[in-house]
Design a protein around this motif. Structure first.
Motif, PDB file in Angstrom:
ATOM      1  N   TYR A  51       9.358  11.368  -4.827  1.00 29.18           N
ATOM      2  CA  TYR A  51       8.805  10.021  -4.983  1.00 29.18           C
ATOM      3  C   TYR A  51       7.638   9.800  -4.027  1.00 29.18           C
ATOM      4  O   TYR A  51       6.577   9.287  -4.413  1.00 29.18           O
ATOM      5  N   ILE A  52       7.801  10.196  -2.774  1.00 37.06           N
ATOM      6  CA  ILE A  52       6.707  10.060  -1.805  1.00 37.06           C
ATOM      7  C   ILE A  52       5.514  10.912  -2.235  1.00 37.06           C
ATOM      8  O   ILE A  52       4.369  10.451  -2.237  1.00 37.06           O
ATOM      9  N   ALA A  53       5.791  12.169  -2.618  1.00 40.71           N
ATOM     10  CA  ALA A  53       4.717  13.093  -2.993  1.00 40.71           C
ATOM     11  C   ALA A  53       3.977  12.627  -4.239  1.00 40.71           C
ATOM     12  O   ALA A  53       2.778  12.857  -4.385  1.00 40.71           O
ATOM     13  N   SER A  54       4.696  11.980  -5.152  1.00 43.06           N
ATOM     14  CA  SER A  54       4.095  11.563  -6.417  1.00 43.06           C
ATOM     15  C   SER A  54       3.416  10.206  -6.329  1.00 43.06           C
ATOM     16  O   SER A  54       2.391   9.982  -6.960  1.00 43.06           O
ATOM     17  N   CYS A  55       4.004   9.291  -5.557  1.00 44.99           N
ATOM     18  CA  CYS A  55       3.573   7.899  -5.619  1.00 44.99           C
ATOM     19  C   CYS A  55       3.125   7.305  -4.288  1.00 44.99           C
ATOM     20  O   CYS A  55       2.542   6.223  -4.277  1.00 44.99           O
ATOM     21  N   GLY A  56       3.400   7.986  -3.178  1.00 48.85           N
ATOM     22  CA  GLY A  56       3.149   7.365  -1.885  1.00 48.85           C
ATOM     23  C   GLY A  56       2.023   7.948  -1.066  1.00 48.85           C
ATOM     24  O   GLY A  56       1.777   7.500   0.059  1.00 48.85           O
ATOM     25  N   THR A  59      -0.769   5.842   0.652  1.00 47.32           N
ATOM     26  CA  THR A  59      -0.353   4.818   1.608  1.00 47.32           C
ATOM     27  C   THR A  59      -0.991   5.073   2.967  1.00 47.32           C
ATOM     28  O   THR A  59      -0.869   6.160   3.530  1.00 47.32           O
ATOM     29  N   ALA A  60      -1.656   4.077   3.507  1.00 45.72           N
ATOM     30  CA  ALA A  60      -2.332   4.233   4.797  1.00 45.72           C
ATOM     31  C   ALA A  60      -1.340   4.605   5.897  1.00 45.72           C
ATOM     32  O   ALA A  60      -0.270   4.017   6.007  1.00 45.72           O
ATOM     33  N   ASP A  61      -1.706   5.618   6.667  1.00 46.95           N
ATOM     34  CA  ASP A  61      -0.917   6.057   7.828  1.00 46.95           C
ATOM     35  C   ASP A  61       0.480   6.531   7.473  1.00 46.95           C
ATOM     36  O   ASP A  61       1.391   6.457   8.295  1.00 46.95           O
ATOM     37  N   ILE A  62       0.668   7.031   6.259  1.00 49.32           N
ATOM     38  CA  ILE A  62       1.966   7.551   5.858  1.00 49.32           C
ATOM     39  C   ILE A  62       2.375   8.697   6.786  1.00 49.32           C
ATOM     40  O   ILE A  62       1.558   9.548   7.123  1.00 49.32           O
ATOM     41  N   PHE A  63       3.597   8.691   7.250  1.00 52.28           N
ATOM     42  CA  PHE A  63       4.180   9.615   8.222  1.00 52.28           C
ATOM     43  C   PHE A  63       3.675   9.382   9.655  1.00 52.28           C
ATOM     44  O   PHE A  63       4.063  10.092  10.559  1.00 52.28           O
ATOM     45  N   PHE A  87      14.627   3.601  -4.491  1.00 53.39           N
ATOM     46  CA  PHE A  87      13.570   3.810  -3.507  1.00 53.39           C
ATOM     47  C   PHE A  87      12.432   2.803  -3.642  1.00 53.39           C
ATOM     48  O   PHE A  87      11.715   2.538  -2.682  1.00 53.39           O
ATOM     49  N   SER A  88      12.269   2.247  -4.838  1.00 50.22           N
ATOM     50  CA  SER A  88      11.170   1.293  -5.030  1.00 50.22           C
ATOM     51  C   SER A  88      11.391  -0.013  -4.270  1.00 50.22           C
ATOM     52  O   SER A  88      10.478  -0.820  -4.156  1.00 50.22           O
ATOM     53  N   GLU A  89      12.598  -0.211  -3.739  1.00 52.60           N
ATOM     54  CA  GLU A  89      12.872  -1.418  -2.964  1.00 52.60           C
ATOM     55  C   GLU A  89      12.385  -1.299  -1.515  1.00 52.60           C
ATOM     56  O   GLU A  89      12.459  -2.274  -0.759  1.00 52.60           O
ATOM     57  N   TYR A  90      11.897  -0.120  -1.143  1.00 52.86           N
ATOM     58  CA  TYR A  90      11.476   0.118   0.237  1.00 52.86           C
ATOM     59  C   TYR A  90      10.023   0.570   0.254  1.00 52.86           C
ATOM     60  O   TYR A  90       9.543   1.217  -0.688  1.00 52.86           O
ATOM     61  N   ASN A  91       9.318   0.259   1.344  1.00 52.54           N
ATOM     62  CA  ASN A  91       7.940   0.734   1.431  1.00 52.54           C
ATOM     63  C   ASN A  91       7.919   2.200   1.859  1.00 52.54           C
ATOM     64  O   ASN A  91       8.921   2.751   2.335  1.00 52.54           O
ATOM     65  N   PHE A  92       6.773   2.831   1.675  1.00 49.18           N
ATOM     66  CA  PHE A  92       6.693   4.272   1.904  1.00 49.18           C
ATOM     67  C   PHE A  92       6.795   4.646   3.381  1.00 49.18           C
ATOM     68  O   PHE A  92       7.218   5.751   3.714  1.00 49.18           O
ATOM     69  N   HIS A  93       6.422   3.743   4.275  1.00 43.19           N
ATOM     70  CA  HIS A  93       6.598   4.025   5.699  1.00 43.19           C
ATOM     71  C   HIS A  93       8.080   4.132   6.043  1.00 43.19           C
ATOM     72  O   HIS A  93       8.483   4.981   6.846  1.00 43.19           O
ATOM     73  N   THR A  94       8.891   3.299   5.424  1.00 47.35           N
ATOM     74  CA  THR A  94      10.339   3.363   5.634  1.00 47.35           C
ATOM     75  C   THR A  94      10.895   4.665   5.074  1.00 47.35           C
ATOM     76  O   THR A  94      11.704   5.342   5.731  1.00 47.35           O
ATOM     77  N   LEU A  95      10.468   5.053   3.881  1.00 43.10           N
ATOM     78  CA  LEU A  95      10.954   6.302   3.283  1.00 43.10           C
ATOM     79  C   LEU A  95      10.563   7.501   4.150  1.00 43.10           C
ATOM     80  O   LEU A  95      11.378   8.400   4.381  1.00 43.10           O
ATOM     81  N   ALA A  96       9.318   7.528   4.620  1.00 41.66           N
ATOM     82  CA  ALA A  96       8.871   8.633   5.479  1.00 41.66           C
ATOM     83  C   ALA A  96       9.663   8.662   6.777  1.00 41.66           C
ATOM     84  O   ALA A  96       9.999   9.744   7.289  1.00 41.66           O
ATOM     85  N   GLU A 165      -8.767  10.311   2.129  1.00 39.47           N
ATOM     86  CA  GLU A 165      -9.778   9.270   2.007  1.00 39.47           C
ATOM     87  C   GLU A 165      -9.132   7.891   1.811  1.00 39.47           C
ATOM     88  O   GLU A 165      -9.760   6.867   2.060  1.00 39.47           O
ATOM     89  N   TYR A 166      -7.872   7.891   1.366  1.00 37.90           N
ATOM     90  CA  TYR A 166      -7.136   6.639   1.205  1.00 37.90           C
ATOM     91  C   TYR A 166      -6.185   6.364   2.375  1.00 37.90           C
ATOM     92  O   TYR A 166      -6.018   5.216   2.786  1.00 37.90           O
ATOM     93  N   ASN A 167      -5.548   7.406   2.885  1.00 41.22           N
ATOM     94  CA  ASN A 167      -4.477   7.189   3.867  1.00 41.22           C
ATOM     95  C   ASN A 167      -4.889   7.479   5.306  1.00 41.22           C
ATOM     96  O   ASN A 167      -4.102   7.239   6.228  1.00 41.22           O
ATOM     97  N   THR A 168      -6.075   8.024   5.531  1.00 35.11           N
ATOM     98  CA  THR A 168      -6.621   8.382   6.855  1.00 35.11           C
ATOM     99  C   THR A 168      -5.816   9.467   7.565  1.00 35.11           C
ATOM    100  O   THR A 168      -5.933   9.622   8.782  1.00 35.11           O
ATOM    101  N   MET A 169      -5.024  10.243   6.817  1.00 31.48           N
ATOM    102  CA  MET A 169      -4.167  11.263   7.429  1.00 31.48           C
ATOM    103  C   MET A 169      -4.729  12.663   7.173  1.00 31.48           C
ATOM    104  O   MET A 169      -4.602  13.212   6.077  1.00 31.48           O
ATOM    105  N   SER A 170      -5.335  13.256   8.195  1.00 26.71           N
ATOM    106  CA  SER A 170      -5.784  14.643   8.141  1.00 26.71           C
ATOM    107  C   SER A 170      -4.582  15.551   8.386  1.00 26.71           C
ATOM    108  O   SER A 170      -3.493  15.091   8.768  1.00 26.71           O
ATOM    109  N   SER A 171      -4.774  16.850   8.219  1.00 30.20           N
ATOM    110  CA  SER A 171      -3.669  17.778   8.502  1.00 30.20           C
ATOM    111  C   SER A 171      -3.295  17.747   9.982  1.00 30.20           C
ATOM    112  O   SER A 171      -2.118  17.883  10.346  1.00 30.20           O
ATOM    113  N   ASP A 172      -4.285  17.537  10.835  1.00 32.04           N
ATOM    114  CA  ASP A 172      -4.005  17.416  12.271  1.00 32.04           C
ATOM    115  C   ASP A 172      -3.149  16.181  12.547  1.00 32.04           C
ATOM    116  O   ASP A 172      -2.174  16.243  13.314  1.00 32.04           O
TER     117      ASP A 172
END
Length: 247
Positions: A51-56, A59-63, A87-96, A165-172
């Motif tokens: 779900y995270i990989a497909s839909c989240g 999301t900015a700053d995920i993980f 899972f749709s009842e929770y935001n992706f930051h909570t799931l991560a 470009e959407y979530n600001t999360m590089s591999s680093d």
């Protein structure tokens, strides 16, 4: 209740809703071999990552940004009790955050100190091809379910990075925010933490290279992430993982 649907508009017979309490249960704080049900990863752990990989991934700053402490506690209690979670009842930051908590609570970590040291030794090799070959040798000797969970994690982080470009999360950024959850033995040693971060960057950035993680593991993530999409009669906008690999 939300259900899983295939991208080809046909129902999956393997929805978590079809499974027993034992298969729904996600045990926190147990070795991975004790988390399995009938030699399979818990259904809801797999579906949460898919779900995270497909839909989240946009999301900015995920993980990086933590989820709601209260919601994380509720989710963990429900998963541990074997209750079906929407899972749709929770935001992706909570799931991560729940995913990170699961990894943190595995005694000794997903791999154990010996395998973690073998992974870090890869950094001593000069060529990229030798690094790939050695990583492949380490990974393919792991239990199959450990390989599958590792593939789900790396594949998810790969997709996150490919939407930076959407979530600001590089591999680093991803590596720095998950390294202590995946490599327990490096805690408190700054040099080893930095080594593990660099290794994770290689694993995430080059996830799609078949001779590193193994084509079977890459295909496992591709099949899981392409076959399922979460929603209540709705669908996420999901690009094929192969189109991501080619960009």
């Amino acid at each position: 209740m939300a259900t899983w649907n295939t991208l080809e508009s046909q129902e999956l017979s393997s929805s978590c809703a079809d499974y027993s309490h034992e298969y729904l249960q996600v045990k926190f704080g147990s070795p991975l071999n004790e988390v399995l049900y009938d030699n399979h990863l818990p259904c809801q752990l797999v579906e949460m990552l898919v779900y995270i990989a497909s839909c989240g991934v946009t999301t900015a700053d995920i993980f990086r940004r933590p989820g709601s402490t209260a919601d994380v506690a509720v989710m963990i209690a429900d998963l541990a009790a074997g209750r079906l979670v929407d899972f749709s009842e929770y935001n992706f930051h909570t799931l991560a955050s729940v995913v990170k908590r699961f990894l943190l609570k595995i005694p000794g970590g997903l791999f154990g100190a010996e395998i973690e040291n073998q992974f870090l030794d890869v950094l001593r090799l000069n060529s990229r091809s030798k690094k790939y070959q050695t990583i492949n040798s380490i990974v393919t000797r792991l239990p199959l379910t450990t390989q599958q969970l590792f593939a789900l994690l790396l594949g998810t982080w790969f997709r996150v990075v490919n939407h930076s470009e959407y979530n600001t999360m590089s591999s680093d950024a991803v590596a720095k925010n998950v390294v202590s959850y995946l490599f327990h033995s490096v805690a408190g040693d700054l040099d080893r933490v930095q080594q593990a971060v660099y290794l994770l960057q290689i694993l995430i950035d080059d996830f799609s290279v078949p001779n590193m993680l193994g084509s079977r593991n890459v295909q496992y993530f591709a099949d899981m992430s392409r076959a399922r999409v979460y929603g209540d009669g709705k669908r996420c906008s999901v690009r094929s993982i192969y189109s991501t690999f080619s960009t």
